[in-house]
Design a protein around this motif. Structure first.
Motif, PDB file in Angstrom:
ATOM      1  N   SER A 230     -10.423   5.475   1.467  1.00 31.16           N
ATOM      2  CA  SER A 230     -10.248   4.371   0.529  1.00 31.16           C
ATOM      3  C   SER A 230     -11.631   3.936   0.053  1.00 31.16           C
ATOM      4  O   SER A 230     -12.642   4.231   0.692  1.00 31.16           O
ATOM      5  CB  SER A 230      -9.575   3.187   1.220  1.00 31.16           C
TER       6      SER A 230
ATOM      7  N   LYS B  20      -8.188   6.421 -10.987  1.00 34.69           N
ATOM      8  CA  LYS B  20      -8.529   6.537  -9.567  1.00 34.69           C
ATOM      9  C   LYS B  20      -9.849   7.297  -9.407  1.00 34.69           C
ATOM     10  O   LYS B  20     -10.742   6.846  -8.672  1.00 34.69           O
ATOM     11  CB  LYS B  20      -7.407   7.262  -8.822  1.00 34.69           C
TER      12      LYS B  20
ATOM     13  N   ASN C 122      -5.367   5.481   2.894  1.00 37.76           N
ATOM     14  CA  ASN C 122      -4.686   5.392   1.599  1.00 37.76           C
ATOM     15  C   ASN C 122      -5.732   5.551   0.492  1.00 37.76           C
ATOM     16  O   ASN C 122      -6.495   4.640   0.208  1.00 37.76           O
ATOM     17  CB  ASN C 122      -3.979   4.038   1.478  1.00 37.76           C
ATOM     18  N   PRO C 123      -5.787   6.741  -0.151  1.00 39.99           N
ATOM     19  CA  PRO C 123      -6.853   7.015  -1.128  1.00 39.99           C
ATOM     20  C   PRO C 123      -6.667   6.282  -2.460  1.00 39.99           C
ATOM     21  O   PRO C 123      -7.470   6.463  -3.363  1.00 39.99           O
ATOM     22  CB  PRO C 123      -6.775   8.522  -1.309  1.00 39.99           C
ATOM     23  N   TYR C 124      -5.621   5.458  -2.577  1.00 37.69           N
ATOM     24  CA  TYR C 124      -5.404   4.726  -3.828  1.00 37.69           C
ATOM     25  C   TYR C 124      -5.910   3.288  -3.743  1.00 37.69           C
ATOM     26  O   TYR C 124      -5.794   2.522  -4.692  1.00 37.69           O
ATOM     27  CB  TYR C 124      -3.915   4.753  -4.205  1.00 37.69           C
ATOM     28  N   VAL C 125      -6.478   2.944  -2.579  1.00 36.40           N
ATOM     29  CA  VAL C 125      -6.924   1.568  -2.356  1.00 36.40           C
ATOM     30  C   VAL C 125      -8.428   1.435  -2.598  1.00 36.40           C
ATOM     31  O   VAL C 125      -9.223   2.201  -2.045  1.00 36.40           O
ATOM     32  CB  VAL C 125      -6.572   1.128  -0.919  1.00 36.40           C
TER      33      VAL C 125
ATOM     34  N   THR D  51      -8.575  -0.604   4.429  1.00 30.25           N
ATOM     35  CA  THR D  51      -9.362   0.551   3.973  1.00 30.25           C
ATOM     36  C   THR D  51      -9.520   1.622   5.041  1.00 30.25           C
ATOM     37  O   THR D  51     -10.197   2.625   4.825  1.00 30.25           O
ATOM     38  CB  THR D  51     -10.754   0.098   3.496  1.00 30.25           C
TER      39      THR D  51
ATOM     40  N   MET E  49       0.796  -1.234   0.000  1.00 28.33           N
ATOM     41  CA  MET E  49       0.000   0.000   0.000  1.00 28.33           C
ATOM     42  C   MET E  49       0.831   1.288   0.000  1.00 28.33           C
ATOM     43  O   MET E  49       0.518   2.223  -0.749  1.00 28.33           O
ATOM     44  CB  MET E  49      -1.020  -0.030   1.136  1.00 28.33           C
TER      45      MET E  49
END
Lengths: 290, 385
Positions: B363, B336, B137-140, B133, B112
Motif C-alpha cells: 500500500s 493507481k 491492499n495495493p489499492y490503498v 497499510t 478496503m
C-alpha cells in the motif's frame, strides 16, 4: 479505599440520572407497552432545548430547565397524538416499527437543525468541584443528582397518590373497564406518554451542561433506559429507580476494578444474571410483554 | 392497456432525471465517503467541506485534463456496513475512478476489501490504524500519518516533557487501540513506566470510572486518543475529579479550538498532537497551500475549529486530481499507477507515497509532519520544548 469512595460517589450521581431515564421509560414501555425508541431522542431534545434557551437566547438556567421539560412534555404529547393514537390496538411490532421510524427521523432532524458539531452549555455552578476528603464531585453533577431524586419522588407520588395516577394505572390494566368507569382514556394515553417523555427531556436538560450535546447522545441513553426498565421490572417505578443505581454501580465498579473496556458489558452481564434468576425483573408485576 | 396519466407523467420525469447525467459527461467524478451523520458527523462534515474547497479551486483553475472534476459525496453514517454500501454505490452506479475516505480506521478497514474487489484506488485522508497499510491492499494510498509515525515523531519530546509514568485512555476501536499500542511501545523504549491502560466505548459520555482509576495510579501524563467530542468530556471530567496528570491527546482529530470553546478552562494545560497547526501556518512545509485553504475556509464561514480536520479532505482531493493529471486519463488502473508518481504540495506537507506492507501488494503511505501544540489560558500556543 479512597478510590472506592470516589467510585461510589460517581456511581451514586450517575445512578440518579439513570433512574430518571428509567422511570420515564417504565411509564411508556412498562405501563403503556409501547416499545419507545424515541425516548433517547426526547433526551437529546431536552438537551438541545437547554442549549437553545441558555446559550442562544440567554435565559436563566433554572427557567431554561423548566422550559426544556415543558417543551419535552409537549413534544411527547405530539408524538402520541400524531403517531400512537392511530395505532391504538395495533400489535406491538407495528408500533415498534413506527417508533423506530420516528427515532431515525427525529435524530436526523436534530442533525439538520443543529449540525453534527457538539454544543456545550455553560452551567452557573462553580467550575471547581466540591472536595470532601478524598472524594471530589462537581457542583453541576450534585445539582443534577438532587433534581433527579426530586423528580423521581414526584413521579412516584403522582402515579400512586393522585387521581390522574390512578386513572393511568386503571387505563393500562383494562382499557374497556376504565372507559366504562368514565376515564377519558385517550387523554390518559397522551398524558402518560407526555409525562414519560418529559422525564426523558428533563434528564437531557440536566445532563446537557454536564456533558456536551450532539445528535446521537440519545442512543446510549435509550439503550440504558431499556436495560434499567427490564432490570427493575416493567412498569415499576421503585424497580426502575433501584435498577438505575444497580446499573450505575455495576458499570462503575466493573470499569474501575475489572476492565474499562467491558464497562457496558458489566451492566448487561448483571442484567442477564438477574433475569436468569428472576425473569420478570427485580420488582416483578404479573405479566410482561416484549 | 390502460395508461394512468399520472404514471406516464412520472415516467417522463424519471426519464428526464436519468438523462441528466448525460449533460455532465465532460466532468470527472471523484467518490468521497465520509461520516456525515452519526457519531463522527462533525469531523466527517469538515472533511467534506475541505474536499469541496479543493474541488472549487481545481475547477477554477481549469479542472483536470480539460474537464471539471465533480465530487460525489456519500454519507457512510459512521457505520462500517453503510460505508461498504457507499463504496459499492460510488463504484457501480457513479462509476468513479477513485475514492477518498472513509474517516475512521474502522470505517476504512471495512471498505478496503471492496476497493480491492473492484480494483479502484482509495486515498485515505484521516485513519491512522497501522493495519490499513500493512494489510496487503495495493489499492490503498494513505496521506494521513500512522499511529506509529506519530509515536516516532513524539519520541524526542518524551524527555523534554519529563514523562516518568504514563496512563492511557483510548476509544475502544481500531484507531484508539492502535494509537495506545504505538505510543506505549515508544514510551517503554525510553524507559517510561506504563501505568493503567483504560478504554472507553466510542459512544460513551461518562468516564468518571476510568479517570478515578487513572488518578489513583499516580501517572504524571495521560495519553488520550479519541475524537474531539469525547476529548472535551475527558477534559471536563478530569477537572471535576481533580486529576493532576498532564493530558496529551493524539491522533490529530482533537480540534484544539473546539476544545477551548467547549471545555473552557478545563482545556488549559493540555497538549495535542496535530497534523496541521493553523495557528502558526508559517511553520508548515507549504505555507501557500495552507494559507489558501485557510482563507477559503474562513470565507465560507465554516466552523473555525474544524480547520484542523477539513484540510485532510482538501489534500485528499488534490492528491487524486494530481494522480488523474499524471495518469492522463480518469481510469482506476491508470490512477493507481500514477499515485505512486505524484508529489502534491499540500497542507499535510509534500505528499508522496512510499511502499508499506507485504511484498508484491504494498500500500502507499505518505510521511506527513506532526506537531505538538499546547492550550494555555484559552489559547493555542507552540510549547517551547
Amino acid at each position: 479505599m479512597d478510590q472506592l469512595l470516589q467510585h461510589a460517589a460517581n456511581a451514586m450521581i450517575i445512578g440518579g440520572t439513570y433512574a430518571l431515564l428509567g422511570i420515564g421509560l417504565t411509564l411508556i414501555f412498562g405501563i403503556m407497552k409501547v416499545v419507545n425508541f424515541t425516548h433517547g431522542e426526547l433526551y437529546s431534545f431536552g438537551a438541545y432545548m437547554m442549549y437553545a434557551w441558555v446559550m442562544l437566547i440567554g435565559a436563566d438556567f433554572m427557567v431554561s430547565l423548566v422550559l426544556a421539560v415543558v417543551l419535552g412534555i409537549a413534544l411527547g404529547a405530539l408524538v402520541e397524538f400524531v403517531l400512537l393514537r392511530r395505532l391504538r390496538g395495533a400489535d406491538i411490532d407495528t408500533t415498534m416499527l413506527v417508533m423506530i421510524g420516528a427515532w431515525i427521523a427525529m435524530q436526523n432532524t436534530e442533525q439538520l437543525a443543529w449540525s453534527g458539531v457538539a454544543k456545550s452549555i455553560v452551567s452557573p455552578f462553580p467550575a471547581d468541584p466540591l472536595v470532601l476528603g478524598p472524594v471530589s464531585i462537581s457542583w453541576t453533577r450534585l445539582f443534577v443528582f438532587v433534581v433527579a431524586l426530586v423528580l423521581i419522588a414526584a413521579t412516584y407520588a403522582l402515579i400512586q397518590r393522585t387521581k390522574l395516577g390512578k386513572a393511568m394505572r386503571a387505563t393500562f390494566q383494562d382499557r374497556q373497564a376504565a372507559a366504562l368507569m368514565g376515564v377519558q382514556i385517550n387523554s390518559i394515553h397522551t398524558a402518560t406518554f407526555a409525562l414519560g417523555s418529559g422525564l426523558a427531556a428533563a434528564a437531557g436538560a440536566l445532563l446537557g451542561p454536564v456533558f456536551v450535546v450532539y445528535p446521537t447522545i440519545g442512543d446510549s441513553a435509550s439503550l440504558k433506559a431499556f436495560a434499567i426498565v427490564i432490570l427493575g421490572g416493567l412498569g415499576s417505578i421503585p424497580g426502575a429507580t433501584i435498577g438505575g443505581f444497580i446499573l450505575a454501580f455495576a458499570e462503575e465498579l466493573g470499569a474501575g476494578y475489572v476492565s474499562s473496556g467491558y464497562r457496558d458489558a458489566m451492566g448487561f452481564l448483571l442484567i442477564i444474571l438477574i433475569l436468569i434468576f428472576k425473569p420478570t425483573g427485580l420488582f416483578a408485576q404479573k405479566e410482561r410483554i416484549g | 392497456m390502460h395508461i394512468d396519466p399520472r404514471k406516464a407523467a412520472l415516467s417522463v420525469l424519471a426519464a428526464g432525471l436519468m438523462a441528466a447525467p448525460a449533460f455532465a459527461q465532460d466532468t470527472i467524478k471523484i467518490g468521497v465517503t465520509q461520516p456525515l451523520t452519526g457519531a463522527f458527523a462533525a469531523s466527517g462534515n469538515y472533511v467534506a467541506q475541505g474536499a469541496k474547497i479543493a474541488e472549487d479551486e481545481i475547477n477554477a483553475k481549469g479542472g483536470v485534463l480539460g474537464k471539471k472534476i465533480q465530487l460525489v459525496i456519500e454519507d457512510n453514517k459512521s457505520n462500517p456496513t453503510e460505508a461498504v454500501a457507499t463504496v459499492e454505490k460510488l463504484i457501480v452506479r457513479d462509476k468513479v475512478p477513485a475514492i477518498m475516505g472513509a474517516w475512521s480506521s474502522t470505517l476504512t478497514l471495512a471498505v478496503m476489501p471492496k476497493v480491492m474487489e473492484y480494483k479502484v484506488p482509495l486515498v485515505v485522508e484521516t485513519s491512522s490504524s497501522g493495519k490499513i497499510t500493512t494489510a496487503g491492499n495495493p489499492y490503498v494510498f494513505r496521506i494521513a500519518p500512522t499511529s506509529d509515525m506519530e509515536a516516532v515523531a513524539f519520541t524526542p519530546l518524551i524527555d523534554k516533557l519529563n514523562i516518568k509514568k504514563a496512563a492511557f485512555l483510548n476509544t475502544n476501536n481500531d484507531f484508539g487501540i492502535g494509537s495506545a499500542k504505538a505510543y506505549s511501545e515508544a514510551l517503554k523504549k525510553k524507559g517510561v513506566e506504563i501505568g493503567v491502560m483504560e478504554t472507553m466505548d466510542p459512544k460513551a459520555t461518562d468516564f468518571s470510572a476510568q479517570l478515578t482509576s487513572i488518578k489513583a495510579s499516580g501517572a504524571d501524563t495521560l495519553f488520550v486518543t479519541t475524537a474531539v467530542e469525547q476529548i472535551t468530556l475527558v477534559l471536563k471530567q478530569a477537572k471535576e475529579l481533580q486529576l493532576d496528570a498532564r493530558i496529551i491527546t493524539t491522533g490529530g482529530s482533537n480540534s484544539p479550538d473546539q476544545l477551548i470553546a467547549q471545555a473552557g478552562s478545563a482545556a488549559d494545560g493540555s497538549y495535542h498532537v496535530v497534523f496541521f497547526p493553523p495557528w502558526f501556518p508559517d511553520v508548515v512545509k507549504n505555507p501557500e497551500a495552507a494559507k489558501s485553504y485557510m482563507t477559503e475556509w474562513k470565507k465560507r464561514g465554516h466552523e473555525p475549529g474544524g480547520m484542523t480536520e477539513g484540510f485532510r479532505g482538501y489534500d485528499g482531493i488534490y492528491t487524486i486530481a494530481e494522480a488523474i493529471k499524471v495518469a492522463g486519463k480518469a481510469e482506476p488502473a491508470a490512477i493507481k499507477d500514477a499515485l505512486w508518481k505524484v508529489t502534491v504540495h499540500g497542507v499535510y506537507g509534500d505528499i508522496k507515497f512510499t511502499q508499506q506492507g507485504p511484498k508484491g501488494k504494498e500500500s502507499g503511505q505518505n510521511v506527513p509532519s506532526v506537531y505538538l501544540v499546547k492550550i494555555e489560558d484559552g489559547k493555542v500556543v507552540n510549547p517551547e520544548l
